[in-house]
Design a protein around this motif. Structure first.
Motif, PDB file in Angstrom:
ATOM      1  N   ILE A 121       0.815  -1.225   0.000  1.00 41.71           N
ATOM      2  CA  ILE A 121       0.000   0.000   0.000  1.00 41.71           C
ATOM      3  C   ILE A 121       0.848   1.276   0.000  1.00 41.71           C
ATOM      4  O   ILE A 121       1.723   1.453   0.852  1.00 41.71           O
ATOM      5  CB  ILE A 121      -0.941   0.020   1.235  1.00 41.71           C
ATOM      6  N   ASP A 122       0.560   2.145  -0.970  1.00 42.46           N
ATOM      7  CA  ASP A 122       1.070   3.513  -0.940  1.00 42.46           C
ATOM      8  C   ASP A 122      -0.060   4.412  -0.455  1.00 42.46           C
ATOM      9  O   ASP A 122      -1.236   4.052  -0.589  1.00 42.46           O
ATOM     10  CB  ASP A 122       1.475   3.951  -2.365  1.00 42.46           C
ATOM     11  N   PRO A 123       0.271   5.598   0.097  1.00 40.43           N
ATOM     12  CA  PRO A 123      -0.798   6.498   0.545  1.00 40.43           C
ATOM     13  C   PRO A 123      -1.828   6.730  -0.566  1.00 40.43           C
ATOM     14  O   PRO A 123      -1.448   6.861  -1.739  1.00 40.43           O
ATOM     15  CB  PRO A 123      -0.050   7.790   0.885  1.00 40.43           C
ATOM     16  N   GLU A 124      -3.103   6.708  -0.190  1.00 37.99           N
ATOM     17  CA  GLU A 124      -4.237   6.975  -1.109  1.00 37.99           C
ATOM     18  C   GLU A 124      -4.595   5.781  -1.992  1.00 37.99           C
ATOM     19  O   GLU A 124      -5.493   5.876  -2.811  1.00 37.99           O
ATOM     20  CB  GLU A 124      -3.972   8.182  -2.042  1.00 37.99           C
ATOM     21  N   ASP A 125      -3.895   4.659  -1.856  1.00 42.46           N
ATOM     22  CA  ASP A 125      -4.270   3.470  -2.630  1.00 42.46           C
ATOM     23  C   ASP A 125      -5.622   2.954  -2.150  1.00 42.46           C
ATOM     24  O   ASP A 125      -5.943   3.060  -0.967  1.00 42.46           O
ATOM     25  CB  ASP A 125      -3.248   2.341  -2.414  1.00 42.46           C
ATOM     26  N   TYR A 126      -6.365   2.338  -3.074  1.00 39.97           N
ATOM     27  CA  TYR A 126      -7.629   1.729  -2.682  1.00 39.97           C
ATOM     28  C   TYR A 126      -7.433   0.271  -2.280  1.00 39.97           C
ATOM     29  O   TYR A 126      -6.693  -0.465  -2.934  1.00 39.97           O
ATOM     30  CB  TYR A 126      -8.640   1.757  -3.834  1.00 39.97           C
ATOM     31  N   VAL A 127      -8.114  -0.112  -1.205  1.00 37.27           N
ATOM     32  CA  VAL A 127      -8.167  -1.512  -0.802  1.00 37.27           C
ATOM     33  C   VAL A 127      -9.650  -1.857  -0.641  1.00 37.27           C
ATOM     34  O   VAL A 127     -10.401  -1.079  -0.042  1.00 37.27           O
ATOM     35  CB  VAL A 127      -7.418  -1.722   0.540  1.00 37.27           C
ATOM     36  N   ILE A 128     -10.053  -2.990  -1.184  1.00 38.33           N
ATOM     37  CA  ILE A 128     -11.463  -3.379  -1.049  1.00 38.33           C
ATOM     38  C   ILE A 128     -11.601  -4.319   0.143  1.00 38.33           C
ATOM     39  O   ILE A 128     -10.889  -5.320   0.249  1.00 38.33           O
ATOM     40  CB  ILE A 128     -11.977  -4.065  -2.337  1.00 38.33           C
ATOM     41  N   VAL A 129     -12.501  -3.972   1.044  1.00 37.66           N
ATOM     42  CA  VAL A 129     -12.744  -4.815   2.226  1.00 37.66           C
ATOM     43  C   VAL A 129     -14.232  -5.144   2.308  1.00 37.66           C
ATOM     44  O   VAL A 129     -15.060  -4.490   1.675  1.00 37.66           O
ATOM     45  CB  VAL A 129     -12.291  -4.114   3.542  1.00 37.66           C
ATOM     46  N   GLU A 130     -14.529  -6.153   3.115  1.00 37.50           N
ATOM     47  CA  GLU A 130     -15.927  -6.522   3.300  1.00 37.50           C
ATOM     48  C   GLU A 130     -16.584  -5.564   4.300  1.00 37.50           C
ATOM     49  O   GLU A 130     -15.925  -4.991   5.154  1.00 37.50           O
ATOM     50  CB  GLU A 130     -16.023  -7.943   3.855  1.00 37.50           C
ATOM     51  N   GLY A 131     -17.889  -5.431   4.190  1.00 36.29           N
ATOM     52  CA  GLY A 131     -18.642  -4.621   5.149  1.00 36.29           C
ATOM     53  C   GLY A 131     -19.670  -5.508   5.830  1.00 36.29           C
ATOM     54  O   GLY A 131     -20.600  -5.934   5.186  1.00 36.29           O
ATOM     55  N   PRO A 132     -19.469  -5.881   7.112  1.00 38.18           N
ATOM     56  CA  PRO A 132     -18.395  -5.505   8.007  1.00 38.18           C
ATOM     57  C   PRO A 132     -17.087  -6.260   7.704  1.00 38.18           C
ATOM     58  O   PRO A 132     -17.106  -7.270   7.015  1.00 38.18           O
ATOM     59  CB  PRO A 132     -18.936  -5.932   9.377  1.00 38.18           C
ATOM     60  N   SER A 133     -15.995  -5.720   8.266  1.00 33.83           N
ATOM     61  CA  SER A 133     -14.685  -6.340   8.048  1.00 33.83           C
ATOM     62  C   SER A 133     -13.928  -6.474   9.365  1.00 33.83           C
ATOM     63  O   SER A 133     -14.231  -5.775  10.335  1.00 33.83           O
ATOM     64  CB  SER A 133     -13.885  -5.451   7.095  1.00 33.83           C
ATOM     65  N   TYR A 134     -12.925  -7.343   9.370  1.00 30.11           N
ATOM     66  CA  TYR A 134     -12.103  -7.519  10.579  1.00 30.11           C
ATOM     67  C   TYR A 134     -11.420  -6.184  10.908  1.00 30.11           C
ATOM     68  O   TYR A 134     -10.675  -5.638  10.094  1.00 30.11           O
ATOM     69  CB  TYR A 134     -11.068  -8.628  10.358  1.00 30.11           C
ATOM     70  N   VAL A 135     -11.681  -5.703  12.093  1.00 26.61           N
ATOM     71  CA  VAL A 135     -11.253  -4.357  12.470  1.00 26.61           C
ATOM     72  C   VAL A 135      -9.724  -4.220  12.474  1.00 26.61           C
ATOM     73  O   VAL A 135      -9.176  -3.177  12.100  1.00 26.61           O
ATOM     74  CB  VAL A 135     -11.908  -3.979  13.830  1.00 26.61           C
ATOM     75  N   LEU A 180      -8.079  -7.071  -2.804  1.00 31.99           N
ATOM     76  CA  LEU A 180      -9.342  -7.347  -2.101  1.00 31.99           C
ATOM     77  C   LEU A 180      -8.974  -8.202  -0.895  1.00 31.99           C
ATOM     78  O   LEU A 180      -8.315  -9.236  -1.033  1.00 31.99           O
ATOM     79  CB  LEU A 180     -10.282  -8.123  -3.029  1.00 31.99           C
ATOM     80  N   TYR A 181      -9.407  -7.771   0.297  1.00 32.94           N
ATOM     81  CA  TYR A 181      -9.122  -8.536   1.514  1.00 32.94           C
ATOM     82  C   TYR A 181     -10.408  -9.199   1.984  1.00 32.94           C
ATOM     83  O   TYR A 181     -11.431  -8.517   2.137  1.00 32.94           O
ATOM     84  CB  TYR A 181      -8.589  -7.595   2.602  1.00 32.94           C
ATOM     85  N   LEU A 182     -10.367 -10.500   2.191  1.00 32.62           N
ATOM     86  CA  LEU A 182     -11.582 -11.136   2.720  1.00 32.62           C
ATOM     87  C   LEU A 182     -11.302 -12.319   3.638  1.00 32.62           C
ATOM     88  O   LEU A 182     -10.230 -12.924   3.585  1.00 32.62           O
ATOM     89  CB  LEU A 182     -12.576 -11.482   1.610  1.00 32.62           C
ATOM     90  N   VAL A 183     -12.282 -12.575   4.499  1.00 33.62           N
ATOM     91  CA  VAL A 183     -12.234 -13.704   5.447  1.00 33.62           C
ATOM     92  C   VAL A 183     -13.384 -14.627   5.022  1.00 33.62           C
ATOM     93  O   VAL A 183     -14.511 -14.475   5.471  1.00 33.62           O
ATOM     94  CB  VAL A 183     -12.437 -13.219   6.907  1.00 33.62           C
ATOM     95  N   PRO A 184     -13.102 -15.595   4.125  1.00 37.23           N
ATOM     96  CA  PRO A 184     -14.209 -16.354   3.531  1.00 37.23           C
ATOM     97  C   PRO A 184     -14.901 -17.323   4.497  1.00 37.23           C
ATOM     98  O   PRO A 184     -16.073 -17.618   4.312  1.00 37.23           O
ATOM     99  CB  PRO A 184     -13.547 -17.132   2.394  1.00 37.23           C
ATOM    100  N   SER A 185     -14.186 -17.839   5.496  1.00 38.15           N
ATOM    101  CA  SER A 185     -14.796 -18.869   6.344  1.00 38.15           C
ATOM    102  C   SER A 185     -14.982 -18.386   7.779  1.00 38.15           C
ATOM    103  O   SER A 185     -14.027 -17.944   8.416  1.00 38.15           O
ATOM    104  CB  SER A 185     -13.931 -20.133   6.340  1.00 38.15           C
ATOM    105  N   PHE A 186     -16.231 -18.484   8.256  1.00 39.95           N
ATOM    106  CA  PHE A 186     -16.588 -18.127   9.643  1.00 39.95           C
ATOM    107  C   PHE A 186     -16.052 -16.736   9.978  1.00 39.95           C
ATOM    108  O   PHE A 186     -15.229 -16.544  10.872  1.00 39.95           O
ATOM    109  CB  PHE A 186     -16.063 -19.187  10.623  1.00 39.95           C
ATOM    110  N   HIS A 187     -16.581 -15.844   9.222  1.00 40.73           N
ATOM    111  CA  HIS A 187     -16.115 -14.457   9.197  1.00 40.73           C
ATOM    112  C   HIS A 187     -16.081 -13.796  10.574  1.00 40.73           C
ATOM    113  O   HIS A 187     -16.979 -13.990  11.388  1.00 40.73           O
ATOM    114  CB  HIS A 187     -17.090 -13.680   8.288  1.00 40.73           C
ATOM    115  N   ASN A 188     -15.044 -13.004  10.780  1.00 43.29           N
ATOM    116  CA  ASN A 188     -14.983 -12.100  11.924  1.00 43.29           C
ATOM    117  C   ASN A 188     -15.244 -10.699  11.374  1.00 43.29           C
ATOM    118  O   ASN A 188     -14.459 -10.224  10.557  1.00 43.29           O
ATOM    119  CB  ASN A 188     -13.583 -12.152  12.559  1.00 43.29           C
ATOM    120  N   PRO A 189     -16.332 -10.049  11.734  1.00 38.83           N
ATOM    121  CA  PRO A 189     -17.250 -10.331  12.836  1.00 38.83           C
ATOM    122  C   PRO A 189     -18.551 -11.035  12.456  1.00 38.83           C
ATOM    123  O   PRO A 189     -19.318 -11.375  13.353  1.00 38.83           O
ATOM    124  CB  PRO A 189     -17.612  -8.911  13.303  1.00 38.83           C
ATOM    125  N   ALA A 190     -18.832 -11.270  11.173  1.00 43.70           N
ATOM    126  CA  ALA A 190     -20.211 -11.620  10.802  1.00 43.70           C
ATOM    127  C   ALA A 190     -20.577 -13.089  11.028  1.00 43.70           C
ATOM    128  O   ALA A 190     -21.752 -13.434  11.055  1.00 43.70           O
ATOM    129  CB  ALA A 190     -20.465 -11.248   9.339  1.00 43.70           C
TER     130      ALA A 190
END
Ligand SMILES: Cc1ncc(COP(=O)(O)O)c(C=O)c1O
Length: 420
Positions: A121-135, A180-190
């Motif tokens: 990551i450089d400043p201002e780069d986009y990262v796609i996260v889930e909503g909600p996502s691991y804090v 893209l960052y994701l937690v596919p199995s038994f998501h934290n927090p969802a």
């Protein structure tokens, strides 16, 4: 007496990136939630009380007597070879066929997230996260000044149409997301799990848009219902996979890992050298010994059985004590479930009363959204409190929520009367 105003005389010296750093709601609650008078659904703790202490003592003793000098010495930055071999075997159970050289050992999953942010990551780069996502992931990526784009989840995990819309909108603006960052199995927090169809769709879309995917899988081995699903990494070897020993063994060991294509591992190794030279030679060997020479699966099964009993206790209590209009996810593994309350309830505002009066702690939904949504939601942990505590805690929480609803109804009906 006037309140003391504390000025920070070092304020001019801080790096710009510290302006976006803020404390995690989970860490903030850690001390309160550990109070013995509080029933806490706030933590993310595996039940280490149920670990085989004698066995771990024996493994520790074996390590010290067999290779004490090396165990108490610095080690290599990529991680102790024996532990990386053990990680290769562990991942093979998930159909991931990795080379020891494609793995780097980290100080838990959290350091893995920090390093991924550091090298990508450089400043201002986009990262796609889930909503909600691991804090903790949002916190790590934000510290490198990433801009978070949130794609919503539902009971089947990340929603595909909004993901496509996000990528198309970036493309139209001639921009790209770094990953893209994701937690596919038994998501934290969802608590939800990405369905097989959606796993395939995410990978198809990633290929089409040349999008790097980071799969974070700390809970994959904690399934207690339903059928096993393939990891994304087993379906596509170009993605970054990370996991940790924290939930399948002990967070106190502070050990996790990243498996990624070689050039990325090389950069991650530089990050590791700069951060802390190497992970603990001592705990790496204890974990290696435990996973190689003891029936760890048996102990893990015992733990997941316990989690299932507690999840069941929580689901039954929610059914019994939460008001109509509230909904919650039904996890098939992991440590958390996600409850959604009527729109007008603000769980952040309700938290003080919940802790002080009901003596129950939870994490407000807002903490898990980069965009401030989730105000009427809460994350509830079921792995640590006992089934009895869960029933009592949910009962008290249900009572508090019902009183909030009543207050709202009284208030709005008074407003109606005044307007009539
Ligand atoms: C999704 C996810 N990733 C990473 C971590 C950090 O794990 P560790 O305790 O190994 O640093 C956690 C911890 O709760 C988590 O839930």
């Amino acid at each position: 007496m006037a309140p003391e105003i504390r000025l920070d005389k070092w304020a001019d010296l801080y790096a710009k990136r510290t302006a976006v750093l803020k404390s995690s709601a989970i860490r903030d609650l850690f001390i309160v939630a550990s109070r013995p008078d509080i029933i806490s659904f706030a933590g993310g703790m595996p039940d280490t009380r149920s670990l085989p202490m004698e066995i771990i003592a024996e493994a520790t003793r074996t390590v010290l007597l067999r290779e004490g000098a090396a165990a108490l010495q610095y080690g290599s930055s990529e991680g102790h070879l024996g532990l990386r071999e053990c990680i290769v075997k562990l991942m093979a159970e998930d159909n991931i066929h990795a080379d020891v050289d494609d793995i780097i050992v980290t100080d838990g999953g959290q350091q893995a997230l920090d390093f991924i942010g550091k090298v990508l990551i450089d400043p201002e780069d986009y990262v796609i996260v889930e909503g909600p996502s691991y804090v903790g992931a949002v916190q790590a990526f934000s510290s490198y000044q990433a801009k978070m784009l949130t794609v919503p989840l539902d009971e089947k995990g990340l929603q595909i149409e909004p993901l496509i819309a996000t990528l198309e909108s970036l493309k139209k603006r001639k921009q790209k997301a770094k990953f893209l960052y994701l937690v596919p199995s038994f998501h934290n927090p969802a608590g939800v799990t990405l369905s097989l169809k959606r796993r395939e769709a995410v990978l198809d879309i990633a290929r089409k848009h040349n999008l790097l995917v980071v799969e974070d899988n700390p809970y994959g081995q904690l399934r207690f219902a339903g059928n096993k699903l393939p990891t994304l990494r087993s379906m596509d070897d170009s993605i970054i996979y990370m996991s940790t020993f924290s939930k399948i063994f002990s967070p106190g060991m502070r050990l996790g890992w990243i498996n990624a294509p070689k050039p990325i591992i090389e950069k991650l190794n530089f990050a590791k050298q700069a951060a802390n030279l190497c992970s603990s030679s001592f705990t790496q060997r204890i974990v290696e010994e435990y996973f190689n020479n003891y029936p760890w699966r048996k102990y893990l099964e015992k733990q997941t059985k316990l989690y299932k009993e507690r999840r069941d206790a929580m689901l039954q209590s929610l059914e019994k004590f939460f008001p109509q209009g509230a909904t919650w996810t039904k996890p098939e593994g992991g440590l958390f479930l996600w409850a959604t309350l009527p729109e007008f309830i603000n769980t952040s505002e309700m938290l003080a009363e919940s802790i002080n009066e009901a003596k129950v702690a939870y994490i407000s939904g807002e903490a898990f959204f980069a965009d401030g949504s989730g105000k009427n939601c809460m994350r509830l942990n079921f792995s640590y409190p006992s089934a009895e505590q869960i029933c009592e805690g949910i009962k008290r929480l249900g009572k508090l929520i019902k009183s909030q609803i009543k207050l709202y109804e009284t208030f709005t009906s008074k407003l109606h009367l005044n307007n009539d």
